[in-house]
Design an enzyme around this catalytic site. Sequence first.
Site, PDB file in Angstrom:
ATOM      1  N   SER A  15      54.883  31.308  49.623  1.00 16.20           N
ATOM      2  CA  SER A  15      53.892  31.112  50.681  1.00 16.20           C
ATOM      3  C   SER A  15      54.067  29.778  51.389  1.00 16.20           C
ATOM      4  O   SER A  15      53.974  29.694  52.616  1.00 16.20           O
ATOM      5  CB  SER A  15      52.483  31.197  50.082  1.00 16.20           C
ATOM      6  OG  SER A  15      52.260  32.475  49.530  1.00 16.20           O
ATOM      7  N   GLY A  16      54.330  28.705  50.627  1.00 15.32           N
ATOM      8  CA  GLY A  16      54.515  27.397  51.241  1.00 15.32           C
ATOM      9  C   GLY A  16      55.777  27.305  52.063  1.00 15.32           C
ATOM     10  O   GLY A  16      55.772  26.813  53.197  1.00 15.32           O
TER      11      GLY A  16
ATOM     12  N   THR B  95      55.870  33.367  43.883  1.00 13.82           N
ATOM     13  CA  THR B  95      54.985  33.620  42.747  1.00 13.82           C
ATOM     14  C   THR B  95      53.705  34.315  43.179  1.00 13.82           C
ATOM     15  O   THR B  95      53.281  35.301  42.574  1.00 13.82           O
ATOM     16  CB  THR B  95      54.650  32.299  42.030  1.00 13.82           C
ATOM     17  OG1 THR B  95      55.846  31.769  41.452  1.00 13.82           O
ATOM     18  CG2 THR B  95      53.629  32.520  40.927  1.00 13.82           C
ATOM     19  N   CYS B  96      53.058  33.837  44.219  1.00 19.23           N
ATOM     20  CA  CYS B  96      51.747  34.367  44.591  1.00 19.23           C
ATOM     21  C   CYS B  96      51.805  35.852  44.911  1.00 19.23           C
ATOM     22  O   CYS B  96      51.042  36.641  44.370  1.00 19.23           O
ATOM     23  CB  CYS B  96      51.190  33.601  45.788  1.00 19.23           C
ATOM     24  SG  CYS B  96      49.567  34.215  46.320  1.00 19.23           S
TER      25      CYS B  96
ATOM     26  N   LYS C  17      47.895  40.028  40.223  1.00 19.50           N
ATOM     27  CA  LYS C  17      46.846  39.695  39.264  1.00 19.50           C
ATOM     28  C   LYS C  17      45.487  40.165  39.764  1.00 19.50           C
ATOM     29  O   LYS C  17      44.721  40.785  39.015  1.00 19.50           O
ATOM     30  CB  LYS C  17      46.828  38.183  39.035  1.00 19.50           C
ATOM     31  CG  LYS C  17      45.716  37.694  38.140  1.00 19.50           C
ATOM     32  CD  LYS C  17      45.682  36.173  38.101  1.00 19.50           C
ATOM     33  CE  LYS C  17      45.142  35.605  39.413  1.00 19.50           C
ATOM     34  NZ  LYS C  17      45.030  34.123  39.364  1.00 19.50           N
TER      35      LYS C  17
ATOM     36  N   ARG D  78      45.125  25.996  21.061  1.00 23.97           N
ATOM     37  CA  ARG D  78      45.166  24.824  20.188  1.00 23.97           C
ATOM     38  C   ARG D  78      43.903  23.982  20.291  1.00 23.97           C
ATOM     39  O   ARG D  78      43.510  23.317  19.341  1.00 23.97           O
ATOM     40  CB  ARG D  78      46.389  23.972  20.521  1.00 23.97           C
ATOM     41  CG  ARG D  78      47.701  24.620  20.121  1.00 23.97           C
ATOM     42  CD  ARG D  78      48.866  23.684  20.352  1.00 23.97           C
ATOM     43  NE  ARG D  78      49.023  23.341  21.762  1.00 23.97           N
ATOM     44  CZ  ARG D  78      49.947  22.508  22.227  1.00 23.97           C
ATOM     45  NH1 ARG D  78      50.781  21.912  21.388  1.00 23.97           N
ATOM     46  NH2 ARG D  78      50.027  22.262  23.520  1.00 23.97           N
TER      47      ARG D  78
ATOM     48  N   HIS E 224      16.833  35.937  49.516  1.00 28.94           N
ATOM     49  CA  HIS E 224      16.260  36.552  48.315  1.00 28.94           C
ATOM     50  C   HIS E 224      16.292  38.073  48.419  1.00 28.94           C
ATOM     51  O   HIS E 224      16.068  38.632  49.503  1.00 28.94           O
ATOM     52  CB  HIS E 224      14.815  36.073  48.151  1.00 28.94           C
ATOM     53  CG  HIS E 224      14.141  36.612  46.942  1.00 28.94           C
ATOM     54  ND1 HIS E 224      14.381  36.134  45.673  1.00 28.94           N
ATOM     55  CD2 HIS E 224      13.221  37.613  46.805  1.00 28.94           C
ATOM     56  CE1 HIS E 224      13.639  36.804  44.808  1.00 28.94           C
ATOM     57  NE2 HIS E 224      12.926  37.714  45.469  1.00 28.94           N
TER      58      HIS E 224
END
Length: 492
Positions: free
Chosen positions: A15-16, A42-43, A51, A199, A477
């Site tokens: 993307s970058g 990756t994205c 994902k 951990r 509300h």
Amino acid sequence: MSDFDFDLFVIGGGSGGVRAARTAAATGARVALAEESRLGGTCVIRGCVPKKLMVFASGYPGLIADAQEYGWEASIGAFDWPRFRKRLHTELDRLEDVYGTMLSKSDVTLYDTRARITGAHEVTLAGGETVSAKHILVAAGGRPMRPPIQNAELGLVSNDMFLMEELPKSMLIVGGGYIGCEFACMMKGLGVDVSVYLRGGQILNGFDDECRGLVAEMMREQGIDIHTGTSIVEMERADQHEDVTKGAGSDAAMGAPVSENPHPDPDVADNPKSETTADAGCPVWVKASNGKEGTFDAVLFATGRKPNTDELGLVDVGVELGRNGEIVVDDYSQSSVPSIYAIGDVTDRVQLTPVAIREAMAFTRTVFKGEDCPVDHELIPSAVFTQPEMGTVGMTEEEAMRDHEVDVYCTSFRPMRTAFIGRPERTLLKLIVDRETDVVLGAHVVAEEAGEMIQLIGIAVKNKLTKAQFDATCAVHPTISEELVTMSQPAR
């Protein structure tokens, strides 16, 4: 005419990198981009997009259960992973084509190959061709890491999760960061028996303590077995461990029945940067640091990421690297070699896709438009797509208390939609306010669609609005988010 073949050469088509190439080309610059794997990075290919689609898929059993409680005659069958996987990869292919089309329409020269920097203004392609560029931008991203333990290749990494031929019946996730927790919730929603080893003493290290505590509680409520202060000390193929019988671990809480075909797709052509391919063997036996043993269909290592700077020739040309292999850059994304810049995960600053895109645009404005545009990494909103989601922007309570006198406005309650049908889910909303200036230093939400909420809240926090300005806004509300403007007294 320039003495260089290109004004800009971009290494990496995520993307970058794609955004930098397109915006630079729009200024009239001659731009080339090399990507050895798949456009989208990756994205798009092995991160955010697949994902989030898995998050959507994993949520439907809960929706059907809710519908039944609300009076609907509704049912849901078994999840068909191969069917979903096929549709998922069709969508990823489509998005990759979109990226390619955008580059083509921007007149960016595309090289479908690996590139190595061989000079301050020189790039050598895998086939041996050498090209020159006035500026070089490294946007090669990062990759998931396996821990340095014997037989670690038996475990999957996040890239492998979208390539599995079949869903495992049981999975051990090692690591309690956002990637591990997101996959834990996803896999549990898809019907997988999930255990988590971490951990530390709590999941989601670095996030607000109160919020991550609630997320952990809700994960356990779903049946996710979380073991803190725990790591793997041994792991083997289950069929090579003589003390393990097929179908059960030595402790019921640490293992689950194994399935017939837990193996990931051996074809990892879309990710040659991955360190290794997960072993396509049988289920895995593990021994934990607390002495317990168990057998799992699959083990996922969510134990950190590393910048993709190996074999790019960076050190040879004088580019300074940090301890994790990241490219050290200044506020303008410029490396120690003036003609070489870097953005995104390869700099190990803030590993988020929107940040890489903003870094790309700042780079273009500085280098090709002549503007003074340092990268802004202040007050970046982010979301963790667990179930429930967590959204956060600005300081945690713990961070703010180090340097500020603060008031903490916080409320936690059972939201109307799920309280009505007796479900135990809780929501948490929290504002961290500077006592002296009344400025909201941080906002944190644990709730359904928290990611959507935090995007809008982030606008207010980024612009340093005060608690009084929040309070001056009328509530909507009934909503969860109305609590952000109705918390009148600090909790502490």
